[in-house]
Motif scaffolding. Structure first.
Motif, PDB file in Angstrom:
ATOM      1  N   ARG A   1       0.842  -1.196   0.000  1.00  0.00           N
ATOM      2  CA  ARG A   1       0.000   0.000   0.000  1.00  0.00           C
ATOM      3  C   ARG A   1       0.873   1.241   0.000  1.00  0.00           C
ATOM      4  N   LEU A   2       0.501   2.219  -0.828  1.00  0.00           N
ATOM      5  CA  LEU A   2       1.122   3.538  -0.856  1.00  0.00           C
ATOM      6  C   LEU A   2       0.080   4.549  -0.390  1.00  0.00           C
ATOM      7  N   ARG A   3       0.493   5.424   0.532  1.00  0.00           N
ATOM      8  CA  ARG A   3      -0.459   6.360   1.129  1.00  0.00           C
ATOM      9  C   ARG A   3       0.146   7.752   1.164  1.00  0.00           C
ATOM     10  N   LYS A   4      -0.561   8.720   0.558  1.00  0.00           N
ATOM     11  CA  LYS A   4      -0.112  10.103   0.503  1.00  0.00           C
ATOM     12  C   LYS A   4      -1.202  10.997   1.083  1.00  0.00           C
ATOM     13  N   THR A   5      -0.822  11.833   2.060  1.00  0.00           N
ATOM     14  CA  THR A   5      -1.775  12.761   2.656  1.00  0.00           C
ATOM     15  C   THR A   5      -1.438  14.194   2.259  1.00  0.00           C
ATOM     16  N   PHE A   6      -2.445  15.045   2.318  1.00  0.00           N
ATOM     17  CA  PHE A   6      -2.296  16.460   1.991  1.00  0.00           C
ATOM     18  C   PHE A   6      -2.904  17.289   3.113  1.00  0.00           C
ATOM     19  N   GLY A   7      -2.256  18.378   3.457  1.00  0.00           N
ATOM     20  CA  GLY A   7      -2.801  19.276   4.456  1.00  0.00           C
ATOM     21  C   GLY A   7      -2.493  18.857   5.875  1.00  0.00           C
TER      22      GLY A   7
END
Length: 692
Positions: free
Chosen positions: A686-692
């Motif tokens: 799994r690849l997980r990218k968050t913003f903010g």
């Protein structure tokens, strides 16, 4: 399923990593818990674990076991043991675990562990709950997560999730879109053998099974100040298709058989809740919920000389209105009361044919309606920092109407008293005693007849319109001991006295029109089988391993031993309740390596078995141990890579059957069947990218 999007490994690197000593052990939040019985965990408590979401944080709380709730009608009984900002989500379609995984760690102000009840806090009828308190500051966050599973037979299970959240001026909007494909680990390949009563091999087959599905979830939620209170709303749409196939070839007789199932489910939900303070000590909560669901099943069974098709179309709905008034009379006493109204319905239409010719089934087209009301009152009293007493009762009344091929109407009334007493002699120890009457719910699907081909026999399951919910008097005693700042152990003893226990009963089928009162066939059906007793011993622990030489490492475990006794309606002998697992156990090891921005671990869910008793058959379902090794690396605070090696032991899923020529008490054994199905290891990323 795949919506959880967890994965694992980097384990080879982590296994060889040196352990670096911490400058100081973590502070024990319980040591500074306020007298009202709430332990507060700030984000700093979880920092070494580098959690991504509120769910990751909750899994690290000592002495707490997450419960996502039950799939039952009504609102209160379906809730889990986690609140968000002091209130449960106004949703049933949106799983509590998914809601918590949508809350990023950056949005969490702190987490409260509430044990034994506390004045002014809605415990949802539980002895221990967690409350996730979010930050009130404005901002926006987003997430993109992609994952995939790769199986040894070439199948894959890709999944993607998009999320967004916006908060401003006490208002918020949240939304998510998830698309997924999954593989059913209960299906696999393996031999199938049958031996007659003398032990002679009469069938030697090999069965290949494949099962899984795909789907889409679209969810949204929001809240805004309204009329001096807070209005929360949610909506969810779910669309999923599941397919099952088996092919079987017998090597002794060259007999071949196959079964193909296609199951489609579509559901939608809208919920609203409003909470306000009529005055500083008086709180009002109102909730409304509407759910609709369509289910469509087609099952086809085929041999060289025989073909059968079973179809079932279900339409169902649920409408709920609920209100709660809570009066915090003082710092030591809270009174609350309220009520819930619910209307549930199910329309079922089934068809069955053999070699193209329709076959009549009893109770094949029915409508079930339930009108249910529940009133409740409760007092929570905390006479000192060491004692909490919760006393209350629910009063449930319902009318159940069946129409169509079978007609009946039943009315029920059940008082459900509850007493919970908590004693905390110090900040390390707590004893909880509970006495409560619980009432089960009837499954509307049990009123209609069904046919199952997965056993290779086309077994019929008769419907039964004359059903009563089981009633259970529960006596429970729990001891919790906290140690070593992050350590906790909880031991629970539980006794159940059950009336109108629910199991399988023989039912006479009159197939003539109009009925002539003569029994043409006897089928299995769900039904009430009288009195039963049950006992459970549960153990739950968190063991920090720093003092044993493993820095930032923890071992968590849970086990429940069960036994029950009921009289078999066919043989008259004493046995367990159908479907009860004598033992369920799991063990989890995790180690945080913050200097490398990594954590790794292993999860073991140990083997289990369940036995089901029918009129002419005994079925046993068991599974071997499932072992997972995982690792997660965060090169940046807003980006993580997680991999897992799942099912490393290649767990077998095993089905055993003892089939008799008629009722088990008076008929010879026809055969014993053994079907171990192998499901191999697989890889998950799994690849997980968050913003903010």
């Amino acid at each position: 399923r795949l919506l959880v999007l967890n994965a694992g490994a980097l384990s080879a690197l982590a296994l060889t990593a040196p352990a670096f000593a911490q400058e100081a052990p973590p502070e024990d939040p319980a040591a500074n818990a306020p007298e009202r019985g709430v332990i507060v965990y700030p984000p700093a408590y979880f920092a070494a674990a580098q959690p991504n979401t509120a769910m990751d944080m909750i899994q690290r709380i000592p002495g707490f076991t997450f419960d996502g709730g039950d799939s039952v009608r009504g609102f209160a009984g379906a809730l889990g043991n986690v609140l968000i900002d002091g209130a449960p989500p106004a949703s049933k379609n949106d799983r509590l675990e998914d809601v918590l995984r949508r809350i990023p760690t950056s949005a969490v102000d702190h987490i409260e562990l509430i044990r034994g009840g506390a004045p002014g806090i809605d415990m949802q009828g539980r002895a221990v709950i967690v409350n996730v308190v979010r930050k009130t500051s404005a901002g926006r966050t987003g997430l993109v997560s992609v994952a995939d599973q790769v199986f040894d037979d070439g199948r894959t299970g890709p999944a993607m999730r998009l999320e967004g959240s916006l908060r401003w001026d006490g208002k918020s909007l949240d939304g998510s879109l998830a698309m997924f494909r999954w593989v059913d680990d209960g299906a696999g390949d393996g031999p199938r053998s049958r031996r007659n009563g003398a032990g002679l091999l009469i069938q030697d087959g090999y069965q290949s099974q494949k099962a899984g599905g795909d789907g889409v979830d679209l969810k949204g939620a929001g809240q805004t100040p309204l009329l001096g209170g807070q209005l929360r709303g949610n909506a969810a749409v779910h669309d999923e298709t599941y397919k099952f196939n088996f092919n079987d070839v017998d090597r002794l007789t060259a007999f071949q058989q196959s079964n193909d199932d296609v199951y489609k489910q579509r559901s939608a939900e809208v919920g609203l809740s409003w909470e306000t303070r009529l005055r500083p000590d008086l709180q009002l909560q109102l909730l409304g919920l509407q759910r609709l669901k369509n289910e469509d099943l087609t099952s086809e069974y085929e041999t060289s000389s025989f073909n059968a098709v079973f179809t079932e179309l279900d339409h169902s709905g649920e409408s709920i209105a609920r209100g709660v008034l809570r009066w915090t009379r003082s710092d030591t006493l809270t009174l609350e009361g309220g009520g819930e109204l619910a209307f549930n319905w199910l329309e079922t239409e089934v068809h069955y044919e053999e070699n193209g010719a329709p076959v009549a089934l009893p109770t094949s087209n029915i409508r079930v309606e339930e009108k249910r009301g529940e009133a409740f009152a409760q007092a929570t009293w905390r006479p000192s920092s060491k004692w909490t007493v919760e006393v209350g009762s629910k009063f449930e009344t319902s009318t159940l109407t069946v129409s169509g091929d079978s007609a009946s109407e039943q009315s029920f009334f059940y008082p459900k008293p509850r007493v919970l007493v908590t004693w905390s002699p110090n900040d390390k120890t707590q004893v909880r005693a509970r006495f409560e009457r619980e009432v089960g719910q009837l499954n509307f699907g049990d009123f209609a007849t069904g046919v199952t081909f997965s056993t290779g026999s086309g077994a019929g399951d008769a419907g039964n319109p004359d059903l009563h919910p089981p009633q259970i008097w529960v006596s429970e005693l729990s001891l919790e001991r906290r140690f070593w700042a992050k350590g906790a152990v909880v031991v629970t003893l539980r006794h159940k006295a059950i009336s109108e226990a629910f199991d399988r009963v023989p039912v006479c089928i009159d197939t003539t029109t109009p009925p002539d009162g003569i029994c043409e066939a006897v089928l299995d059906a769900p039904g009430n089988i009288g009195e039963a007793t049950g006992d459970e011993l549960a153990l739950n622990f968190n063991l920090p391993l720093e003092r044993l030489g493993a820095t930032d490492a923890e071992l968590r475990g849970a086990a429940t031993w069960r036994r029950s006794e009921v009289t078999d309606p066919t043989t008259g002998e004493s046995r367990r309740l159908s479907g009860e697992r004598p033992l369920s156990a799991e063990l989890h090891f995790t180690q945080d390596l913050p200097q490398w921005r990594t954590n790794w671990g292993a999860d073991a869910r140990f083997g289990w078995e369940e036995t089901y008793y029918r009129l002419d058959e005994v079925r046993k379902v068991s599974a071997e141990t499932w072992l997972t090794v995982y690792g997660e690396y965060k090169p940046k605070p807003d980006f993580s890579v997680r991999v897992e090696l799942q099912n490393l032991l290649g767990r077998d899923f095993i089905r055993d059957r003892e089939v008799y020529a008629g009722p088990r008490d008076a008929s010879p054994l026809l055969f014993r069947e053994h079907r171990p199905l192998d499901f191999g290891p697989f890889f998950y990323v799994r690849l997980r990218k968050t913003f903010g």
